[in-house]
Design a protein around this motif. Structure first.
Motif, PDB file in Angstrom:
ATOM      1  N   HIS A   1       0.976  -1.002   0.459  1.00  0.00           N
ATOM      2  CA  HIS A   1       0.093   0.165   0.040  1.00  0.00           C
ATOM      3  C   HIS A   1       0.996   1.194  -0.270  1.00  0.00           C
ATOM      4  O   HIS A   1       0.519   1.986  -0.650  1.00  0.00           O
ATOM      5  CB  HIS A   1      -1.072   0.092   0.830  1.00  0.00           C
ATOM      6  CG  HIS A   1      -1.484   1.544   1.513  1.00  0.00           C
ATOM      7  ND1 HIS A   1      -1.828   2.312   2.395  1.00  0.00           N
ATOM      8  CD2 HIS A   1      -3.134   2.082   0.310  1.00  0.00           C
ATOM      9  CE1 HIS A   1      -2.598   3.354   2.789  1.00  0.00           C
ATOM     10  NE2 HIS A   1      -3.205   2.841   1.098  1.00  0.00           N
ATOM     11  N   PRO A   2       1.885   1.030   1.001  1.00  0.00           N
ATOM     12  CA  PRO A   2       2.381   2.467   0.753  1.00  0.00           C
ATOM     13  C   PRO A   2       2.874   3.187  -0.402  1.00  0.00           C
ATOM     14  O   PRO A   2       3.084   4.101  -1.005  1.00  0.00           O
ATOM     15  CB  PRO A   2       3.832   2.621   2.150  1.00  0.00           C
ATOM     16  CG  PRO A   2       2.996   1.534   2.419  1.00  0.00           C
ATOM     17  CD  PRO A   2       2.700   0.188   1.744  1.00  0.00           C
ATOM     18  N   LEU A   3       3.244   2.105  -1.328  1.00  0.00           N
ATOM     19  CA  LEU A   3       4.120   2.570  -2.943  1.00  0.00           C
ATOM     20  C   LEU A   3       2.800   3.189  -3.799  1.00  0.00           C
ATOM     21  O   LEU A   3       3.267   3.038  -4.520  1.00  0.00           O
ATOM     22  CB  LEU A   3       4.893   1.123  -2.591  1.00  0.00           C
ATOM     23  CG  LEU A   3       6.210   1.079  -3.186  1.00  0.00           C
ATOM     24  CD1 LEU A   3       6.518  -0.847  -3.002  1.00  0.00           C
ATOM     25  CD2 LEU A   3       7.309   2.209  -2.761  1.00  0.00           C
ATOM     26  N   ASN A   4       2.304   2.505  -3.287  1.00  0.00           N
ATOM     27  CA  ASN A   4       0.414   3.135  -4.533  1.00  0.00           C
ATOM     28  C   ASN A   4      -0.321   4.000  -3.959  1.00  0.00           C
ATOM     29  O   ASN A   4      -1.040   3.681  -4.404  1.00  0.00           O
ATOM     30  CB  ASN A   4       0.434   2.104  -5.453  1.00  0.00           C
ATOM     31  CG  ASN A   4       1.119   1.161  -6.153  1.00  0.00           C
ATOM     32  OD1 ASN A   4       1.977   1.418  -6.280  1.00  0.00           O
ATOM     33  ND2 ASN A   4       1.137   0.036  -6.347  1.00  0.00           N
ATOM     34  N   ASN A   5      -0.079   4.821  -3.065  1.00  0.00           N
ATOM     35  CA  ASN A   5      -1.219   5.161  -2.027  1.00  0.00           C
ATOM     36  C   ASN A   5      -1.537   6.727  -3.005  1.00  0.00           C
ATOM     37  O   ASN A   5      -0.162   7.063  -3.931  1.00  0.00           O
ATOM     38  CB  ASN A   5      -1.337   4.967  -0.815  1.00  0.00           C
ATOM     39  CG  ASN A   5       0.170   6.586  -0.078  1.00  0.00           C
ATOM     40  OD1 ASN A   5       0.609   7.199  -0.957  1.00  0.00           O
ATOM     41  ND2 ASN A   5       0.440   5.958   0.982  1.00  0.00           N
ATOM     42  N   LEU A   6      -2.403   7.957  -2.849  1.00  0.00           N
ATOM     43  CA  LEU A   6      -1.853   8.950  -3.476  1.00  0.00           C
ATOM     44  C   LEU A   6      -1.248   9.964  -3.315  1.00  0.00           C
ATOM     45  O   LEU A   6      -1.196  10.095  -4.393  1.00  0.00           O
ATOM     46  CB  LEU A   6      -4.435   9.059  -3.128  1.00  0.00           C
ATOM     47  CG  LEU A   6      -4.323  10.871  -3.788  1.00  0.00           C
ATOM     48  CD1 LEU A   6      -4.640  10.198  -4.980  1.00  0.00           C
ATOM     49  CD2 LEU A   6      -5.396  10.864  -2.591  1.00  0.00           C
ATOM     50  N   ARG A   7      -0.843   9.730  -2.650  1.00  0.00           N
ATOM     51  CA  ARG A   7       0.010  10.709  -1.931  1.00  0.00           C
ATOM     52  C   ARG A   7       1.109  10.292  -2.632  1.00  0.00           C
ATOM     53  O   ARG A   7       2.209  11.128  -3.056  1.00  0.00           O
ATOM     54  CB  ARG A   7       0.669  10.455  -0.935  1.00  0.00           C
ATOM     55  CG  ARG A   7       1.177  10.107   0.458  1.00  0.00           C
ATOM     56  CD  ARG A   7       1.046  10.669   1.666  1.00  0.00           C
ATOM     57  NE  ARG A   7       0.730   9.568   2.282  1.00  0.00           N
ATOM     58  CZ  ARG A   7       1.821   9.361   4.394  1.00  0.00           C
ATOM     59  NH1 ARG A   7       1.177  10.461   3.997  1.00  0.00           N
ATOM     60  NH2 ARG A   7       2.434   8.435   4.507  1.00  0.00           N
ATOM     61  N   VAL A   8       1.771   9.264  -2.997  1.00  0.00           N
ATOM     62  CA  VAL A   8       3.003   8.653  -3.747  1.00  0.00           C
ATOM     63  C   VAL A   8       2.230   8.657  -4.839  1.00  0.00           C
ATOM     64  O   VAL A   8       4.219   9.551  -5.772  1.00  0.00           O
ATOM     65  CB  VAL A   8       3.561   7.363  -3.817  1.00  0.00           C
ATOM     66  CG1 VAL A   8       4.354   7.157  -4.364  1.00  0.00           C
ATOM     67  CG2 VAL A   8       3.854   7.099  -1.947  1.00  0.00           C
ATOM     68  N   LEU A   9       1.087   8.394  -5.595  1.00  0.00           N
ATOM     69  CA  LEU A   9       0.940   8.334  -7.117  1.00  0.00           C
ATOM     70  C   LEU A   9       0.888  10.273  -7.500  1.00  0.00           C
ATOM     71  O   LEU A   9       1.275  10.819  -8.072  1.00  0.00           O
ATOM     72  CB  LEU A   9      -0.120   8.083  -7.340  1.00  0.00           C
ATOM     73  CG  LEU A   9      -0.036   6.825  -6.859  1.00  0.00           C
ATOM     74  CD1 LEU A   9      -1.556   5.663  -7.626  1.00  0.00           C
ATOM     75  CD2 LEU A   9       0.717   5.210  -8.538  1.00  0.00           C
ATOM     76  N   GLY A  10       0.707  10.939  -6.510  1.00  0.00           N
ATOM     77  CA  GLY A  10      -0.268  12.037  -6.579  1.00  0.00           C
ATOM     78  C   GLY A  10       2.126  12.977  -6.921  1.00  0.00           C
ATOM     79  O   GLY A  10       2.342  14.347  -8.032  1.00  0.00           O
ATOM     80  N   TYR A  11       3.073  12.875  -5.991  1.00  0.00           N
ATOM     81  CA  TYR A  11       4.253  13.426  -6.125  1.00  0.00           C
ATOM     82  C   TYR A  11       4.537  12.406  -6.992  1.00  0.00           C
ATOM     83  O   TYR A  11       4.997  13.568  -7.605  1.00  0.00           O
ATOM     84  CB  TYR A  11       5.073  12.328  -5.058  1.00  0.00           C
ATOM     85  CG  TYR A  11       6.096  13.193  -4.652  1.00  0.00           C
ATOM     86  CD1 TYR A  11       5.971  14.078  -3.756  1.00  0.00           C
ATOM     87  CD2 TYR A  11       7.509  12.271  -5.043  1.00  0.00           C
ATOM     88  CE1 TYR A  11       8.276  14.481  -4.011  1.00  0.00           C
ATOM     89  CE2 TYR A  11       8.494  12.905  -5.069  1.00  0.00           C
ATOM     90  CZ  TYR A  11       9.046  14.005  -4.544  1.00  0.00           C
ATOM     91  OH  TYR A  11      10.210  14.634  -4.256  1.00  0.00           O
ATOM     92  N   LEU A  12       4.350  11.574  -7.510  1.00  0.00           N
ATOM     93  CA  LEU A  12       5.009  11.087  -9.306  1.00  0.00           C
ATOM     94  C   LEU A  12       4.875  11.399 -10.308  1.00  0.00           C
ATOM     95  O   LEU A  12       5.956  11.765 -11.140  1.00  0.00           O
ATOM     96  CB  LEU A  12       4.690   9.258  -9.600  1.00  0.00           C
ATOM     97  CG  LEU A  12       5.884   7.909  -8.731  1.00  0.00           C
ATOM     98  CD1 LEU A  12       4.240   6.914  -8.512  1.00  0.00           C
ATOM     99  CD2 LEU A  12       7.053   7.994  -8.447  1.00  0.00           C
ATOM    100  N   GLN A  13       3.199  11.876 -10.571  1.00  0.00           N
ATOM    101  CA  GLN A  13       2.750  12.834 -11.460  1.00  0.00           C
ATOM    102  C   GLN A  13       3.090  14.128 -11.611  1.00  0.00           C
ATOM    103  O   GLN A  13       3.894  14.756 -12.374  1.00  0.00           O
ATOM    104  CB  GLN A  13       1.295  12.443 -11.470  1.00  0.00           C
ATOM    105  CG  GLN A  13       0.804  12.702 -13.139  1.00  0.00           C
ATOM    106  CD  GLN A  13      -0.094  12.587 -13.256  1.00  0.00           C
ATOM    107  OE1 GLN A  13      -0.938  11.564 -12.229  1.00  0.00           O
ATOM    108  NE2 GLN A  13      -0.958  12.622 -14.189  1.00  0.00           N
TER     109      GLN A  13
END
Length: 214
Positions: free
Chosen positions: A105-117
């Motif tokens: 979960h920590p690798l794919n939560n909203l804040r991680v995906l948002g940071y990537l983008q």
């Protein structure tokens, strides 16, 4: 009792399942993490210092973090028990739950995906590839554990546990994101069985008052 939740948060989903399994009534307090409501000063100072969902308020007691909340619910409202008392089974349930909650979960939560983008400027295709890679890495481990140690219709035995509370939201999110889960038949069987249970049905994102179709 109050639950601060976001309909599409898998961590909130876990706690909603636990509350439903225990038959506990609560007031639903929507926190729109897409709009950044979890960073509001009042929420951080008065509800959840981690600036996240879920958060549970039980009288004067307030607690964040889904696994801690479910452990608290088990101690405070012990029937049905979701974290087994028997040492070996307890350890096995926590092993699978931790794989999902701490590794996947920590690798794919909203804040991680948002940071990537938004910060690293990866493309939508690259973001999708990131998500699917880590889902499949984690699900391979989940499937191996269930193949070796799982039994019954649920992850471990004939009744849902914390492991099921963690697995079902993870599977639902993976499906929503277009992941092919055909390679994990034991996990899929548990998921499909869980969806026939009233508590898991009631906890679905689509059943929450703040649900918005994507």
């Amino acid at each position: 009792m109050q639950l601060h939740s976001f309909f599409n948060s898998s961590t909130s989903y876990r706690v909603r399942i636990a509350l439903a399994l225990k038959g506990l009534d609560y007031d639903y307090r929507a926190v729109n993490i897409r709009a950044g409501d979890h960073h509001a000063t009042r929420y951080v100072e008065q509800v959840n210092p981690s600036a996240a969902v879920p958060a549970l308020q039980d009288g004067d007691f307030t607690l964040g973090q889904s696994l801690a909340i479910i452990d608290y619910l088990d101690a405070r409202y012990p029937e049905p028990r979701l974290i087994p008392a028997e040492p070996a089974l307890r350890a096995r349930v926590l092993e699978l739950s931790s794989l999902i909650a701490c590794d996947m979960h920590p690798l794919n939560n909203l804040r991680v995906l948002g940071y990537l983008q938004t910060v690293l400027m990866v493309s939508p295709e690259q973001k999708g590839a990131w998500y699917m890679h880590w889902v499949h890495e984690g699900m391979k481990g989940v499937e191996r554990i269930l193949e070796r140690h799982g039994s019954g219709a649920w992850c471990f035995g004939d009744a849902p546990t914390l492991a099921d509370c963690c697995l079902i939201p993870q599977m639902a999110n993976a499906q929503r994101m277009g992941c092919d889960l055909a390679g994990y038949p034991r996990s899929v069987a548990v998921y499909e069985h869980a969806l026939t249970h009233p508590a898991f049905e009631a906890a679905k994102p689509q059943k929450q008052p703040d649900f918005v179709a994507a």
